[in-house]
Structures are given as structure tokens and as C-alpha cells.
Motif scaffolding. Structure first.
Motif, PDB file in Angstrom:
ATOM      1  N   VAL A 110       0.863  -1.192   0.000  1.00 61.42           N
ATOM      2  CA  VAL A 110       0.000   0.000   0.000  1.00 61.42           C
ATOM      3  C   VAL A 110       0.897   1.238   0.000  1.00 61.42           C
ATOM      4  N   ALA A 111       1.712   1.352  -1.025  1.00 59.72           N
ATOM      5  CA  ALA A 111       2.570   2.522  -1.185  1.00 59.72           C
ATOM      6  C   ALA A 111       1.724   3.711  -1.645  1.00 59.72           C
ATOM      7  N   SER A 112       2.368   4.840  -1.855  1.00 62.24           N
ATOM      8  CA  SER A 112       1.644   6.085  -2.153  1.00 62.24           C
ATOM      9  C   SER A 112       0.706   5.955  -3.339  1.00 62.24           C
ATOM     10  N   LYS A 113       1.159   5.324  -4.415  1.00 64.25           N
ATOM     11  CA  LYS A 113       0.324   5.178  -5.598  1.00 64.25           C
ATOM     12  C   LYS A 113      -0.912   4.343  -5.304  1.00 64.25           C
ATOM     13  N   MET A 114      -0.721   3.274  -4.523  1.00 59.56           N
ATOM     14  CA  MET A 114      -1.845   2.405  -4.168  1.00 59.56           C
ATOM     15  C   MET A 114      -2.846   3.157  -3.295  1.00 59.56           C
ATOM     16  N   ARG A 115      -2.349   4.005  -2.427  1.00 57.59           N
ATOM     17  CA  ARG A 115      -3.248   4.791  -1.573  1.00 57.59           C
ATOM     18  C   ARG A 115      -4.146   5.693  -2.420  1.00 57.59           C
ATOM     19  N   LEU A 116      -3.613   6.189  -3.514  1.00 51.16           N
ATOM     20  CA  LEU A 116      -4.411   7.028  -4.416  1.00 51.16           C
ATOM     21  C   LEU A 116      -5.516   6.216  -5.083  1.00 51.16           C
ATOM     22  N   TYR A 117      -5.209   4.981  -5.474  1.00 51.90           N
ATOM     23  CA  TYR A 117      -6.231   4.119  -6.063  1.00 51.90           C
ATOM     24  C   TYR A 117      -7.351   3.861  -5.055  1.00 51.90           C
ATOM     25  N   ILE A 118      -6.967   3.602  -3.811  1.00 50.59           N
ATOM     26  CA  ILE A 118      -7.961   3.348  -2.761  1.00 50.59           C
ATOM     27  C   ILE A 118      -8.814   4.600  -2.540  1.00 50.59           C
ATOM     28  N   PHE A 119      -8.142   5.742  -2.459  1.00 48.62           N
ATOM     29  CA  PHE A 119      -8.863   7.006  -2.247  1.00 48.62           C
ATOM     30  C   PHE A 119      -9.840   7.269  -3.387  1.00 48.62           C
ATOM     31  N   TYR A 120      -9.440   6.963  -4.591  1.00 51.57           N
ATOM     32  CA  TYR A 120     -10.288   7.178  -5.766  1.00 51.57           C
ATOM     33  C   TYR A 120     -11.556   6.332  -5.690  1.00 51.57           C
ATOM     34  N   GLU A 121     -11.457   5.143  -5.108  1.00 53.39           N
ATOM     35  CA  GLU A 121     -12.573   4.196  -5.098  1.00 53.39           C
ATOM     36  C   GLU A 121     -13.615   4.468  -4.013  1.00 53.39           C
ATOM     37  N   VAL A 122     -13.256   5.190  -2.963  1.00 56.32           N
ATOM     38  CA  VAL A 122     -14.232   5.417  -1.892  1.00 56.32           C
ATOM     39  C   VAL A 122     -15.226   6.494  -2.314  1.00 56.32           C
ATOM     40  N   PRO A 123     -16.424   6.529  -1.696  1.00 57.41           N
ATOM     41  CA  PRO A 123     -17.436   7.524  -2.064  1.00 57.41           C
ATOM     42  C   PRO A 123     -16.955   8.957  -1.836  1.00 57.41           C
ATOM     43  N   TRP A 124     -17.598   9.874  -2.514  1.00 54.90           N
ATOM     44  CA  TRP A 124     -17.164  11.278  -2.407  1.00 54.90           C
ATOM     45  C   TRP A 124     -17.303  11.795  -0.983  1.00 54.90           C
ATOM     46  N   GLN A 125     -18.308  11.302  -0.253  1.00 55.09           N
ATOM     47  CA  GLN A 125     -18.476  11.758   1.131  1.00 55.09           C
ATOM     48  C   GLN A 125     -17.247  11.407   1.976  1.00 55.09           C
ATOM     49  N   THR A 126     -16.702  10.208   1.732  1.00 52.16           N
ATOM     50  CA  THR A 126     -15.502   9.777   2.463  1.00 52.16           C
ATOM     51  C   THR A 126     -14.303  10.622   2.045  1.00 52.16           C
ATOM     52  N   LYS A 127     -14.223  10.946   0.769  1.00 52.86           N
ATOM     53  CA  LYS A 127     -13.137  11.808   0.289  1.00 52.86           C
ATOM     54  C   LYS A 127     -13.185  13.170   0.994  1.00 52.86           C
ATOM     55  N   VAL A 128     -14.378  13.732   1.095  1.00 51.36           N
ATOM     56  CA  VAL A 128     -14.535  15.032   1.748  1.00 51.36           C
ATOM     57  C   VAL A 128     -14.116  14.947   3.210  1.00 51.36           C
ATOM     58  N   ARG A 129     -14.535  13.880   3.877  1.00 50.61           N
ATOM     59  CA  ARG A 129     -14.165  13.704   5.292  1.00 50.61           C
ATOM     60  C   ARG A 129     -12.656  13.595   5.454  1.00 50.61           C
ATOM     61  N   CYS A 130     -11.995  12.931   4.509  1.00 50.43           N
ATOM     62  CA  CYS A 130     -10.525  12.823   4.561  1.00 50.43           C
ATOM     63  C   CYS A 130      -9.871  14.193   4.409  1.00 50.43           C
ATOM     64  N   ILE A 131     -10.354  14.952   3.451  1.00 47.59           N
ATOM     65  CA  ILE A 131      -9.793  16.278   3.191  1.00 47.59           C
ATOM     66  C   ILE A 131     -10.005  17.202   4.389  1.00 47.59           C
ATOM     67  N   MET A 132     -11.167  17.058   5.009  1.00 46.99           N
ATOM     68  CA  MET A 132     -11.519  17.923   6.141  1.00 46.99           C
ATOM     69  C   MET A 132     -11.022  17.393   7.482  1.00 46.99           C
ATOM     70  N   ALA A 133     -10.393  16.233   7.494  1.00 42.10           N
ATOM     71  CA  ALA A 133      -9.997  15.590   8.753  1.00 42.10           C
ATOM     72  C   ALA A 133      -9.208  16.505   9.692  1.00 42.10           C
TER      73      ALA A 133
END
Length: 202
Positions: free
Chosen positions: A7-30
Motif C-alpha cells: 500500500v505505497a503512495s500510488k496504491m493509496r491514491l487508487y484506494i482514495f479514488y474508489e471510496v465515495p465522495w463523502q468519504t473523500k470530503v471527510r478525509c480532506i476535512m480531517a
């Protein structure tokens, strides 16, 4: 010590891309919300409605090929043994690698499934007996889950796309002779196909 980060940096981006937008927003706002990205992503990865381990393992198979090959190649050299394979929980990245190794050694798929499922039992026992040194969000039942159905689905996906574990590792650059070395190092005996691989390579 050999480090193969599935789960290197590139893989983390793939995972982030796959989660719902609500989860993405929560990550950004964490940081603003007084929490961490890990606290947001850990339950999301475990939740099949957001990502789930079944999808995670498929992502790993497809986008961590170089690192999986690196981990497998550790097993080709006798001088590296004994080998301890581990990750944070010892069931996801580790579970995927061990599944491949077991199947390469002609272990029955059902045995590989039982081995994977046992991880959840051991992890819950360790948590309940206070032997974990992990944050609470990393020790919830969903995060510790290792359902045999999930690994069965992963095997089915691999078999449908690559034919077998041997077909998959060949697609990521592992040669027949390297598989032969892995089998000999783990099984301590030579099967006919291992001897043939060595003869063809010589």
C-alpha cells in the motif's frame, strides 16, 4: 529485513479514488475536524458499501504487482529463511501474499481459506486480551474481519482473469524457475514440475 509495501503512495491514491465522495470530503476535512485521515479511511476500507476488503484485495492484485513480486522473490532464496511475513494486522497484505504462496505450493484452496479466516479469530483474541498496541479505530470488529468468503472471491477473481495463482505470478514477472525455488524452499521437496523447471532453465 525486506520491505515490500503493498500500500505505497500510488496504491493509496487508487484506494482514495474508489471510496465515495463523502468519504473523500471527510478525509480532506480531517485536520479541520480534529481527526486523522487514517481514522476516516480504516472503517471505510472495511465497509463493503464504501470499499470493502474484497475490492481492496482486487486493487492490490492489480496495482501492487511490483511489490507483490518483490515479496515473493524473498522466498526464492534459501538464505533468507526463516521468513516472518507481516503488516499492520497480518491479514490483508500478508493474507494476500500467503494465499499466493500456499496455492503455489499446491495447498488445497480450502486450507488457504481457513488459514485466512483464522486471522480474525487470533486478532479478536489478541484485542480482547489487551495484547494489541493499536489505536481503537484499528481494532473494531469490521476492521479485524477476515471472512473466508472475501478471500474466496479474491481467488475466483484471480482464477477467472489469470487462470490460477501460477498464472497471476507469471503475469507479474515471476518466472517458472523462481516458482520452483519458492516451492523447494517452503516444501523442502522437489516435485516433477520443479525439476523440469530447473532443467529448462539450465
Amino acid at each position: 529485513m525486506f520491505h515490500a509495501d503493498l500500500v505505497a503512495s500510488k496504491m493509496r491514491l487508487y484506494i482514495f479514488y474508489e471510496v465515495p465522495w463523502q468519504t473523500k470530503v471527510r478525509c480532506i476535512m480531517a485536520p479541520v475536524m480534529g481527526t486523522t485521515t487514517e481514522k476516516v479511511m480504516a472503517p471505510a476500507v472495511a465497509d463493503a458499501t464504501k470499499l470493502g476488503y474484497e475490492k481492496l484485495y482486487r486493487l492490490l492484485l492489480e496495482h501492487s504487482k511490483k511489490e507483490i513480486a518483490k515479496g515473493l522473490r524473498v522466498m526464492t532464496k534459501e538464505e533468507n529463511f526463516p521468513v516472518l511475513v507481516h503488516c499492520m494486522h497480518g491479514k490483508d497484505r500478508t493474507g494476500l501474499l500467503i494465499m499466493l504462496l500456499l496455492l503455489l505450493c499446491d495447498i488445497e484452496p480450502q486450507a488457504a481459506l481457513l488459514d485466512y479466516a483464522q486471522s480474525e479469530v487470533e486478532l479478536r483474541t489478541a484485542r480482547d486480551s489487551k495484547r494489541f498496541n493499536l489505536a481503537s479505530h484499528l481494532t473494531t470488529d469490521p476492521v479485524l474481519a477476515s471472512s473466508s468468503e472475501v478471500m474466496q472471491s479474491t481467488m475466483d477473481y484471480m482464477n477467472q482473469k489469470y487462470g490460477s495463482a501460477a498464472g497471476y505470478v507469471k503475469s507479474i514477472g515471476i518466472t517458472d524457475i523462481e516458482v520452483s525455488h519458492i516451492r523447494l524452499n517452503l516444501m523442502k521437496e522437489a516435485a516433477t514440475k520443479d525439476l523440469l523447471s530447473r532443467m529448462e532453465a539450465s
